[in-house]
Write a protein that holds these residues in place. Structure first.
Motif, PDB file in Angstrom:
ATOM      1  N   THR A   1      94.652  24.537  39.115  1.00  0.00           N
ATOM      2  CA  THR A   1      93.880  25.669  39.626  1.00  0.00           C
ATOM      3  C   THR A   1      94.021  26.879  38.715  1.00  0.00           C
ATOM      4  OG1 THR A   1      93.572  27.204  41.487  1.00  0.00           O
ATOM      5  CG2 THR A   1      95.805  26.384  41.120  1.00  0.00           C
TER       6      THR A   1
ATOM      7  N   ALA B   1      87.885  26.299  41.641  1.00  0.00           N
ATOM      8  CA  ALA B   1      89.123  25.562  41.892  1.00  0.00           C
ATOM      9  C   ALA B   1      89.410  25.477  43.391  1.00  0.00           C
ATOM     10  CB  ALA B   1      90.290  26.244  41.171  1.00  0.00           C
ATOM     11  N   TRP B   2      89.133  26.544  44.109  1.00  0.00           N
ATOM     12  CA  TRP B   2      89.356  26.545  45.566  1.00  0.00           C
ATOM     13  C   TRP B   2      88.460  25.519  46.249  1.00  0.00           C
ATOM     14  CZ3 TRP B   2      92.622  27.349  49.190  1.00  0.00           C
ATOM     15  CH2 TRP B   2      92.217  27.480  50.521  1.00  0.00           C
TER      16      TRP B   2
ATOM     17  N   ASN C   1      99.217  25.674  37.841  1.00  0.00           N
ATOM     18  CA  ASN C   1      98.552  26.753  37.099  1.00  0.00           C
ATOM     19  C   ASN C   1      99.240  26.901  35.755  1.00  0.00           C
ATOM     20  OD1 ASN C   1      98.711  30.079  36.536  1.00  0.00           O
ATOM     21  ND2 ASN C   1      96.686  29.222  36.934  1.00  0.00           N
TER      22      ASN C   1
ATOM     23  N   THR D   1      97.844  30.729  47.196  1.00  0.00           N
ATOM     24  CA  THR D   1      96.960  29.579  47.394  1.00  0.00           C
ATOM     25  C   THR D   1      97.525  28.642  48.456  1.00  0.00           C
ATOM     26  OG1 THR D   1      96.186  29.687  45.094  1.00  0.00           O
ATOM     27  CG2 THR D   1      95.861  27.608  46.262  1.00  0.00           C
TER      28      THR D   1
END
Length: 299
Positions: free
Chosen positions: A8, A14-15, A36, A72
């Motif tokens: 991500t 990405a979400w 990440n 996240t």
């Protein structure tokens, strides 16, 4: 599919991939590894700042990465709160593709799920360069690419594109069979031909073996004539039959290789409108000797 890696960059693209993963595996116990990567520019000139509010640029970027991953995970738990799911976060000062490859091997990852976003105009690319690089470098597990604006649909219709020129092992087909079993999905084997012609003896043998693997799964075989390109043909096929997921095996001379090498003009119509499952070539490495002997005897 119990260990799943999701890179991500904290974008909505990405979400969206994370959303898809949470819903796809909502009824399965999984560990999700959220990754990440960051590669901050290290100032080499005395005229460039090396500190931000007393913190080195490297430390600042690392902190931002770690905080982004924490937010996240909190966002996922707030939205889904699924007790089947656990999460690990990995913040790495590294190149994305290199880190994905290392994590797949280190943690024995079963699946990589990544968001994909194709460019436009003169810079048109298939799926986005990072996604293609991940697919090409990940040799030990499948990669599932999720289009930027694709909303989750239970994959009850799955297309598997093949030219029957290669013998598939059960280890290579397992990701496809697993998804079909999870959702009682129909698998549509699609063969793109440049001019319709009869299958060779080798192709017919490989088709028969493939159908044997799929004997417990509802499946159909479709032969279609190639249009402007393989990618455009598969896109049209997927639209007409309302396909929810397209699967490909990635090996030399495969459809996947053709699609990533097609001239820009030919592939402009293909933007990965549906999720794309790319399965790496495993060959006999993932099959036990006894299993191979049983295949030979039974055939």
């Amino acid at each position: 599919m119990q260990k799943i890696l999701i890179p991500t960059d904290f974008s909505e693209n990405a979400w969206n991939a994370i959303n898809y993963a949470m819903q796809l595996f909502r009824n399965r116990k999984c560990t999700f590894y959220l990754l990440n990567t960051y590669t901050p520019v290290i100032p080499s000139s005395r005229f460039m700042a090396k500190m931000i509010d007393g913190v080195s640029i490297v430390d600042a970027v690392r902190n931002s990465s770690e905080q982004g991953l924490k937010k996240t995970v909190d966002r996922i738990k707030t939205k889904y709160g699924n007790s089947n799911h656990s999460f690990e976060t990995i913040s790495s000062f590294s190149l994305l593709v290199d880190e994905v490859k290392d994590i797949v091997e280190t943690f024995d990852i079963n699946l990589v799920i990544t968001g994909t976003k194709g460019a436009s105009g003169i810079d048109e690319v298939f799926m986005g360069s990072n996604t293609v690089r991940i697919i090409k470098s990940t040799k030990k597990c499948p990669v599932l690419a999720i289009p930027q604006h694709f909303d989750f649909i239970t994959p009850s219709e799955i297309a598997f594109a093949t030219d029957f020129n290669r013998f598939y092992t059960i280890s290579e087909l397992n990701p496809l069979l697993e998804l079909a079993k999870m959702f009682q999905a129909t698998i549509r084997i699609v063969h793109v031909q440049y001019g319709i012609k009869a299958l060779s003896e080798l192709q017919q043998f490989n088709l028969n073996m493939l159908r044997r693997y799929l004997s417990d799964t509802e499946h159909y075989v479709h032969t279609v004539s190639e249009l402007n390109s393989v990618s455009q043909t598969l896109e049209l096929f997927s639209e007409e039959l309302d396909i929810h997921l397209l699967a490909l095996l990635n090996y030399q001379h495969s459809y996947m290789e053709k699609m990533t090498r097609e001239p820009i003009v030919k592939r402009t119509a293909f933007h990965t409108q549906i999720p794309l499952l790319v399965i790496p070539e495993l060959g006999m490495s993932g099959v036990s000797k006894n299993h191979v002997e049983q295949q030979v005897i039974s055939s």
